[in-house]
Design a protein around this motif. Structure first.
Motif, PDB file in Angstrom:
ATOM      1  N   TYR A  61       0.492  -0.986  -0.009  1.00 21.77           N
ATOM      2  CA  TYR A  61       0.277   0.132   0.133  1.00 21.77           C
ATOM      3  C   TYR A  61       0.429   1.030   0.412  1.00 21.77           C
ATOM      4  O   TYR A  61       0.431   2.176  -0.393  1.00 21.77           O
ATOM      5  CB  TYR A  61      -0.602   0.032   1.088  1.00 21.77           C
ATOM      6  CG  TYR A  61      -0.337   0.168   2.195  1.00 21.77           C
ATOM      7  CD1 TYR A  61      -0.245   1.554   2.830  1.00 21.77           C
ATOM      8  CD2 TYR A  61       0.106  -0.671   3.093  1.00 21.77           C
ATOM      9  CE1 TYR A  61       0.666   1.382   3.754  1.00 21.77           C
ATOM     10  CE2 TYR A  61       0.702  -0.298   4.475  1.00 21.77           C
ATOM     11  CZ  TYR A  61       1.024   0.517   5.355  1.00 21.77           C
ATOM     12  OH  TYR A  61       1.701   1.309   6.204  1.00 21.77           O
ATOM     13  N   GLU A  68       6.101   1.595  -7.250  1.00 23.30           N
ATOM     14  CA  GLU A  68       4.260   1.574  -6.604  1.00 23.30           C
ATOM     15  C   GLU A  68       4.308   1.832  -8.185  1.00 23.30           C
ATOM     16  O   GLU A  68       4.547   2.459  -9.466  1.00 23.30           O
ATOM     17  CB  GLU A  68       3.602   2.906  -5.677  1.00 23.30           C
ATOM     18  CG  GLU A  68       3.684   3.995  -6.651  1.00 23.30           C
ATOM     19  CD  GLU A  68       3.348   5.475  -5.963  1.00 23.30           C
ATOM     20  OE1 GLU A  68       2.801   5.239  -4.745  1.00 23.30           O
ATOM     21  OE2 GLU A  68       3.991   6.601  -6.392  1.00 23.30           O
ATOM     22  N   GLN A  79      -3.634   4.140  -8.972  1.00 25.82           N
ATOM     23  CA  GLN A  79      -5.236   3.454  -7.903  1.00 25.82           C
ATOM     24  C   GLN A  79      -5.771   2.492  -8.157  1.00 25.82           C
ATOM     25  O   GLN A  79      -5.924   1.683  -8.362  1.00 25.82           O
ATOM     26  CB  GLN A  79      -5.391   4.614  -7.064  1.00 25.82           C
ATOM     27  CG  GLN A  79      -6.575   3.678  -5.649  1.00 25.82           C
ATOM     28  CD  GLN A  79      -5.411   2.818  -5.290  1.00 25.82           C
ATOM     29  OE1 GLN A  79      -4.175   3.354  -5.058  1.00 25.82           O
ATOM     30  NE2 GLN A  79      -6.267   1.829  -4.418  1.00 25.82           N
ATOM     31  N   TYR A  91      -0.852  -4.144   8.420  1.00 27.51           N
ATOM     32  CA  TYR A  91      -2.341  -4.132   6.829  1.00 27.51           C
ATOM     33  C   TYR A  91      -2.075  -6.108   6.798  1.00 27.51           C
ATOM     34  O   TYR A  91      -2.795  -6.326   5.867  1.00 27.51           O
ATOM     35  CB  TYR A  91      -0.970  -3.260   6.187  1.00 27.51           C
ATOM     36  CG  TYR A  91      -2.023  -3.520   3.977  1.00 27.51           C
ATOM     37  CD1 TYR A  91      -3.432  -3.075   4.127  1.00 27.51           C
ATOM     38  CD2 TYR A  91      -0.761  -4.287   3.095  1.00 27.51           C
ATOM     39  CE1 TYR A  91      -4.200  -3.125   2.961  1.00 27.51           C
ATOM     40  CE2 TYR A  91      -1.359  -4.389   2.102  1.00 27.51           C
ATOM     41  CZ  TYR A  91      -3.181  -3.762   1.795  1.00 27.51           C
ATOM     42  OH  TYR A  91      -3.227  -4.102   0.786  1.00 27.51           O
TER      43      TYR A  91
END
Length: 1010
Positions: A536, A580, A584, A629
């Motif tokens: 994340y 990353e 999203q 997480y």
């Protein structure tokens, strides 16, 4: 005959005598002459000090005499005179033309005298004072020059004197590149003269500076100037009105429209390229830019496709077909020899042959020169009667041969009746990079970059849809997070919002686009992308490398390919390389392709990787959130709960003077990174309670869950007691003790006993504290916990102080200190316990009236706190030191201690001792005559009493009010608190500690008994 002397200081300094430049023997003489000529009259000591500050006075004066002698020898003996021995000045009878003087007298008339900065390029060594002087003069004169130029430009703007505006405008912008007024004047001048190319270049430069350096958009006034100019220009032949411009792309549209207009006027040789990520609105903007053109301009378009990248010249086939059809529709015959060459190069176009010849089959017959000349000839013929726009979309997928051909046609294009319009994404493909670099390098390509939409643009777009729901900041924030300003994703979210009332799911269109994107990936590339999508906060390179079982260099090659496809990107400004997923929504799509089993297994694997990084130091707090997480996603709720509680323990800043250990001491966070507000804390506690209930329901009362329950009870009970919510906190701690004894968990039983001791300290219950101390000491001895024994001995020492047995208290405290001094490692780890022991010895000295010695012990404690950065203990020790200093009448020192404590109260939600500090701050404010501040301090102190219910704090607050009412009976503050001084004094005596607050009690007793 008198000589003629001139001095030119604006620019490179020059001294001229009778038309010839004068050269002095060394640089300090130059410096001296420049200084005297500019200043006019100076003191000798001033000159020697500014030029020879590093020399003894005798040497400096000697050097000054020698320099003056050299100057007079070159300029004339009467140039400088000394009316008095201490002064040297320019002889008023000598004619000396100095440009600085003339410029200052009338800057507007003498503007041309300013040839450059004052003493430009001049420098002398070892004279900071002289350098400070000429730099200050340089800035002052430059400011005067720029102010004059600004006034001249504003006057020229009124008179529409474009020559003056253009001459000085760019100069002003070089001096101050953020001056909006100058941009406006210069842009209007360009636009009114029809110089749209210059105006757009200036506009783009301003936009870049404001975005990159000020993080701001171009002011509305500037946008308005460009819009009005374009509206005037779109009346030119070839332009349509009423074009629908995509919201958020108005500036980019104006930029392209300006270039289109210049093309129609025959003023540009540049190709145009719209560059942006997938879904950024390139096609919409391209269509809007083309829609301004009328039928007087022909447009031929084609698309490049990823799957066709290996088919040579495929994009040009569509263009050639369009060109031939265009020529035939006009009745223009293409010469047979040209058609034959076209059919040879593009056999698919020849309908007379019955075969499907692929380009890969004929690449051996392709000759680049033949291709170039054929295309160039056809383009010239087609654009002879009608201006022509050739459009290629998604050129990042164009094959290398087509790119080379396009490159040559753009660079060698001679006709002003042809323009290329391209769209594309940034790509790491070498052929594409070479194309963009080479064409842009020769200024034959103008790139319009489509950045993500701003919040302002998103709001405008949403409001234009007239949704049935309220458009508030929260909705805009959520849309920005979901779409990251991507126009395609934003439009899809808005469609979903209108049809379903929500936009947090992937639409069919999104899934289709993302699926097409991922289809081109190899199995290895997909595996890497899947792995990165699980994080994340980004995936560290080291973890990707371990998962893929590759070294970093091997892996980087694979990652660069994914970067080139715009699927991943490195996160900038990180201590390690972290990647990353770029969007999203793309990340959500990739995650949804993973099976539930693979999802859990990979998250469990990731949790293991993060656990390897734990160092058992304060830095682990940054890893806890990752562990929380990944364990939750892996379905291991107990491990998730363990790390969530560890995070809460850290952020609640548990480090008190009661039983501090360096391992749990909080650092002083100047930025507040490890700080929870009260609202944050309550919200987090609610989430922790919900988490514990979820764990209980999922697993039942297993040993692991019960152990986690102990952590939870201790954490929550400790928090509530610290906040003064004693009933709730004690209930949790007693439950902790009961369950830990039942489970034979002696560590948590000991923690519970210590917390009850802390509670008894806060409420002043020495007797109950004594009982818990005996139980805790027995347990610590039984468990052979030497360090815990040391902590409890210190607390027992405090208990002795509360009972008035100072001798026994000091013995116990010294024994506690000795326990922690066995080794340097132990001393460092338990340094705060040693500091707390010093603090208690200080309390003994204060209770005995030995205030100087008390302060010495408090300072020892404070020094340890400072070294260990434990500032919640600091406030207690600083408060105690302030009380001792106040008792000595050293009010300035007392104020220093109290302000140190008070500043940390404002940083943390920490109330222990705060009413005492505020009481003394009120007393000090009254001594300074600030009655308003004193009332504020006391009101705040009274409000805090209800939170902590500490008897000693109640005593000090009432003491402060009693003293103020006694000493200042006629003031507003005395009337603010109803009741007599004796009443407040009586309350103070009931609560002040009999043994530690002896001085304060005597003061109140003498006042009450008067």
């Amino acid at each position: 005959m008198a000589c003629k002397l001139e001095a030119r200081f604006l620019g490179t300094p020059v001294i001229i005598k009778d038309g010839e430049e004068v050269f002095f023997s060394y640089n300090k003489v130059n410096a001296l002459v420049y200084y005297i000529l500019v200043r006019g009259t100076v003191m000798r000591d001033e000159l020697s000090g500014i030029l020879w500050a590093d020399k003894p006075d005798t040497v400096a004066r000697k050097n000054l005499r020698n320099a003056i002698y050299e100057a007079k020898k070159m300029l004339g003996s009467e140039t400088f005179i000394s009316p008095r021995k201490a002064i040297i000045k320019v002889n008023p009878d000598v004619e000396f033309d100095i440009d600085v003087k003339r410029f200052e007298e009338n800057p507007e008339e003498n503007l041309d005298l300013y040839k450059g900065d004052f003493l430009q390029g001049f420098f002398i060594k070892d004279s900071v004072e002289y350098e400070d002087w000429y730099l200050a003069e340089r800035n002052r004169l430059k400011g005067l020059y720029m102010d004059t130029v600004r006034a001249k430009i504003e006057e020229a703007a009124e008179k529409k004197d474009f020559t003056v505006i253009e001459r000085y405008g760019q100069m002003l912008l070089n001096y101050n590149p953020y001056d909006e007024g100058v941009y406006a004047i210069l842009l209007r001048a360009y636009c009114e003269q029809g110089k749209m190319q210059q105006s757009m270049e200036l506009y783009e430069s301003m936009k870049d500076i404001f975005t990159r350096e000020l993080h701001a958009s171009v002011p509305e006034e500037i946008d308005s100037i460009i819009r009005q100019a374009l509206q005037k220009d779109d009346t030119q032949p070839g332009f349509n009105k009423g074009v629908s411009v995509p919201i958020g792309r108005e500036t980019e549209f104006e930029e392209l429209s300006t270039h289109m207009w210049s093309f129609l006027r025959g003023r540009t040789g540049e190709a145009l390229m719209i560059m942006g990520d997938a879904g950024s609105g390139k096609t919409s903007l391209k269509d809007a830019a083309l829609s301004v053109l009328t039928d007087e301009v022909a447009v031929i378009q084609t698309n490049c496709y990823q799957m066709e990248r290996n088919f040579l010249l495929h994009p040009w086939t569509g263009i050639m077909e369009g060109l031939v059809d265009l020529l035939r529709s006009r009745g223009t015959e293409v010469p047979d020899f040209e058609l034959n060459r076209i059919y040879t190069l593009f056999p698919q176009m020849d309908m007379s042959i019955d075969r499907d010849l692929g380009l890969m089959e004929i690449k051996d017959i392709l000759k680049f020169d033949s291709l170039f000349h054929t295309l160039s000839s056809v383009l010239d013929i087609a654009s002879a009667e009608k201006k022509l726009v050739i459009v290629f979309e998604d050129i990042q997928w164009m094959d290398p041969l087509s790119l080379s051909l396009l490159n040559s046609l753009i660079l060698r294009k001679q006709s002003d009746r042809l323009i290329f319009l391209l769209t594309g994404r940034d790509s790491r493909e070498k052929d594409f990079q070479h194309f963009v670099t080479s064409v842009a390098m020769y200024k034959r390509l103008h790139i319009t970059v489509l950045n993500p939409l701003t919040k302002k643009d998103i709001r405008r777009l949403v409001e234009s849809r007239h949704l049935s729901m309220e458009v508030d900041d929260n909705l805009i924030q959520r849309l920005q997070l979901e779409t990251e300003g991507n126009l395609f994703l934003l439009m899809e979210c808005l469609h979903a919002l209108e049809s379903t009332g929500r936009f947090d799911s992937l639409t069919n269109n999104m899934q289709t686009i993302f699926k097409a994107t991922c289809l081109s990936l190899t199995e290895e590339q997909q595996k890497i992308l899947d792995f990165i999508s699980l994080f994340y906060g980004g995936a560290p390179l080291a973890m990707i490398s371990e998962y893929m079982q590759m070294d970093n260099l091997q892996l980087l090659d694979r990652l660069e390919v994914l970067e080139g496809k715009n699927l991943i990107s490195p996160i900038p400004q990180q201590t390690e390389v972290i990647y990353e997923v770029t969007q999203q929504k793309l990340k959500e799509f990739v995650q949804k392709q993973l099976s539930p089993e693979k999802w859990k297994i990979l998250h469990g694997y990731l949790a293991g990787l993060w656990e390897k990084r734990l160092t058992h130091s304060k830095q682990d707090i940054y890893i806890y959130q990752h562990l929380e997480y990944h364990f939750e996603q892996a379905g291991d709720l107990v491990m998730m709960g363990r790390y969530k509680l560890k995070s809460l323990m850290y952020y609640l800043n548990f480090s008190h003077e009661l039983f501090p250990v360096l391992g749990t001491a909080e650092p002083m966070q100047t930025g507040g990174a490890s700080y929870f507000t009260e609202a944050d804390t309550l919200q987090y506690l609610e989430s922790v309670e919900a988490m514990m209930e979820r764990i209980r329901q999922t697993y039942g009362a297993t040993p692991e869950v019960r152990n986690l329950e102990l952590v939870y009870l201790h954490l929550i009970g400790r928090y509530f007691i610290r906040e003064g919510k004693y009933e709730k906190g004690v209930r949790y701690i007693l439950d902790l003790i009961e369950q830990s004894l039942e489970m034979n968990n002696r560590d948590y039983a000991l923690m519970g006993y210590k917390q009850m001791i802390y509670y008894d300290i806060q409420i002043g219950n020495a007797e109950e504290m004594k009982n818990y101390l005996e139980i805790a000491l027995d347990l610590a001895v039984e468990c052979n916990y030497h360090k815990e024994v040391g902590i409890l001995l210190r607390l027992k020492g405090l208990n002795m102080i509360m009972q008035g047995d100072f001798a026994e208290a000091e013995r116990l405290l010294n024994e506690s200190i000795a326990t922690f001094m066995v080794t340097q490692t132990v001393a460092r780890r338990y340094a705060l316990n040693i500091a707390a022991a010093y603090n208690y010895i200080g309390e003994i000295r204060r209770g005995s009236g030995q205030f100087e010695e008390a302060i010495e012990y408090y300072d020892k404690a404070l020094e340890i706190c400072k070294n260990q950065q434990a500032y919640s203990s600091w406030v207690v020790f600083s408060c105690n030191a302030g009380i001792a200093a106040y008792s000595l009448g050293r009010y300035d020192k007392a104020k220093e201690y109290f302000e140190q404590a008070y500043n940390f109260f404002n940083r943390y939600d920490f109330y222990w001792r705060r009413p005492i500090v505020e009481s003394y701050m009120a007393l000090l404010a009254m001594k300074e005559g600030d009655e308003k501040k004193a009332i504020q301090f006391l009101d705040d102190a009274m409000a805090k009493l209800a939170m902590m219910n500490n008897p000693q704090e109640i005593g000090y607050v009432n003491m402060a009010i009693a003293l103020i009412k006694k000493e200042y009976p006629s003031t507003e503050i005395s009337r603010h608190y109803r009741g007599s001084a004796s009443m407040y004094g009586g309350r103070a005596l009931r609560y002040l500690d009999v043994y530690r607050d002896t001085h304060e009690r005597k003061t109140i007793e003498s006042m009450v008994n008067e």
